[in-house]
Write an enzyme that holds these catalytic residues in place. Sequence first.
Site, PDB file in Angstrom:
ATOM      1  N   ALA A 200       0.963  -1.513   0.257  1.00 46.06           N
ATOM      2  CA  ALA A 200      -0.109   0.601   0.201  1.00 46.06           C
ATOM      3  C   ALA A 200       1.109   1.273  -0.046  1.00 46.06           C
ATOM      4  CB  ALA A 200      -1.039  -0.125   1.392  1.00 46.06           C
ATOM      5  N   GLY A 201       2.110   0.695   0.050  1.00 45.46           N
ATOM      6  CA  GLY A 201       2.942   2.659  -0.044  1.00 45.46           C
ATOM      7  C   GLY A 201       3.315   3.275  -1.636  1.00 45.46           C
ATOM      8  N   PHE A 202       4.514   3.544  -1.267  1.00 46.88           N
ATOM      9  CA  PHE A 202       4.717   4.282  -2.539  1.00 46.88           C
ATOM     10  C   PHE A 202       5.220   3.370  -3.269  1.00 46.88           C
ATOM     11  CE2 PHE A 202       8.762   7.093  -3.558  1.00 46.88           C
ATOM     12  CZ  PHE A 202       8.802   6.822  -4.805  1.00 46.88           C
TER      13      PHE A 202
ATOM     14  N   ASP B 297       0.897  -7.293   9.958  1.00 46.96           N
ATOM     15  CA  ASP B 297       2.107  -6.420  10.360  1.00 46.96           C
ATOM     16  C   ASP B 297       3.152  -8.253   9.795  1.00 46.96           C
ATOM     17  OD1 ASP B 297       4.966  -6.773  11.126  1.00 46.96           O
ATOM     18  OD2 ASP B 297       3.960  -6.471  13.426  1.00 46.96           O
TER      19      ASP B 297
ATOM     20  N   ALA C 143       7.660  -4.056   2.852  1.00 52.11           N
ATOM     21  CA  ALA C 143       7.737  -3.085   3.857  1.00 52.11           C
ATOM     22  C   ALA C 143       8.712  -3.346   4.704  1.00 52.11           C
ATOM     23  CB  ALA C 143       6.685  -4.719   4.638  1.00 52.11           C
TER      24      ALA C 143
ATOM     25  N   THR D 245      12.452   2.859   6.704  1.00 49.83           N
ATOM     26  CA  THR D 245      12.895   3.730   5.807  1.00 49.83           C
ATOM     27  C   THR D 245      13.854   5.343   6.439  1.00 49.83           C
ATOM     28  OG1 THR D 245      11.229   4.930   4.650  1.00 49.83           O
ATOM     29  CG2 THR D 245      12.033   3.351   3.632  1.00 49.83           C
TER      30      THR D 245
ATOM     31  N   SER E 243      18.690  -0.682  -1.086  1.00 49.98           N
ATOM     32  CA  SER E 243      19.278  -0.216  -1.019  1.00 49.98           C
ATOM     33  C   SER E 243      20.869   0.333  -1.041  1.00 49.98           C
ATOM     34  CB  SER E 243      18.542   1.083   0.303  1.00 49.98           C
ATOM     35  OG  SER E 243      19.310   2.205   0.478  1.00 49.98           O
TER      36      SER E 243
ATOM     37  N   TYR F 123      19.880   2.072   9.485  1.00 44.84           N
ATOM     38  CA  TYR F 123      19.170   1.488   8.153  1.00 44.84           C
ATOM     39  C   TYR F 123      19.525   0.642   7.344  1.00 44.84           C
ATOM     40  CZ  TYR F 123      16.804   1.794   3.850  1.00 44.84           C
ATOM     41  OH  TYR F 123      16.221   1.842   2.825  1.00 44.84           O
TER      42      TYR F 123
ATOM     43  N   ASN G  26      17.807   6.933  -4.623  1.00 43.14           N
ATOM     44  CA  ASN G  26      16.828   7.799  -3.881  1.00 43.14           C
ATOM     45  C   ASN G  26      15.858   7.938  -5.066  1.00 43.14           C
ATOM     46  OD1 ASN G  26      19.868   9.078  -3.798  1.00 43.14           O
ATOM     47  ND2 ASN G  26      18.730  10.157  -1.794  1.00 43.14           N
TER      48      ASN G  26
END
Length: 377
Positions: free
Chosen positions: A9-11, A58, A79, A82, A124, A184, A213
């Site tokens: 459901a995120g970006f 979760d 999930a 960040t 990342s 992170y 990024n």
Amino acid sequence: MRVLITGGAGFIGSHTADALLAAGHSVRALDILDPQIHGESRQRPAYLAPEVELQVGDVCNADDVARALDGIDSVYHFAALTGVGQSMYDMTHYARVNGLGTTTLIEGIVKGGHVLKRLVLSSSRAIYGEGAYVCREHGAQFPGARSRERLQAGKFAMPCPVCGDDLDAVPTPEDKVSEPFSVYAITKKHQEDYVRYAANTFGIPAVVLRYFNVFGSRQSLKNPYTGVVSIFYSRICAGQPISVYEGGLPVRDFVHVSDVVAANMRALVADVAPGSVFNVGAGEASTIADIANALARAVGKPVTMEDKGEFRVGDIFGCVADLAHSRAVLGYEPARTLDQGMAEFAAWAGGQPSEDRYQQTVAELTRFGLFGRAGGA
């Protein structure tokens, strides 16, 4: 295929869901609807396609994961928490969500007897620490973290360990030794380690994508820890000056979410060895000042940049993606320029509520000794 997206459901997850649906796949999302991203109401976001089956749960809970994996062919594991700054003092939370969430997912796959066609991990560029550099006299260099004393002296650029001259950032390949500087980054490296273990031990066909990024529509305009684009946008729209860290000189690789989705889709079906790792960026160097100016052009408002010599402990000076491997093996090719991406972001953001919470982040980082100014404490 029937595809599960953790954090769907995120970006990035929601954009990837759109692409999967357009390609004829069915999509299930497992998402906790974190209030820091989705607000205190924790409602299903309006941008999430109605065809997506949303399971609120979760990723650290084995029962939630088992339910989400039922009948699934492939998994995108997005999930995660960040943000470098917040991770530096919220260590337990980051370690739990990013680390335990990944091991819980892998255990769910193994113990549930699921035979996946693909597991894609969103990692990342933070795991590299500083990127690759070159000295005009001494060639390739891979410097470590800058000292607090150097930052407080206002010496932000990376020095050559041989002669001390400023180094130039060059594209960073996937085989660069990982040297994470933030909590992170450490948790993202742990995620990669767990996924490679699963690939080597259980033969899970996993692919690791190291995002640089990422920016674009649907990124949180309320969470001040998810990147400078949201912070800059809020301040430009409010007519407030932008305080650029380290004189606006740090170098980053900003990649639009549409290009990230293209890489995600290729990773789903690519014929690559389990555990393969790929950079996903634009392959272009942009300074923080470049980003502010590009966003101001997209918004159509002037920007005032203030150089207060500010810095944040745990930040790097520069990292740009080397895309040679991604192009050759994954067939990945970024398509949007920085200005095109900023135009897309600004057109979307103009219809969204935003909050300027920059001072909140400064206060929190200062409280834990993670924010400083050259010449000061």
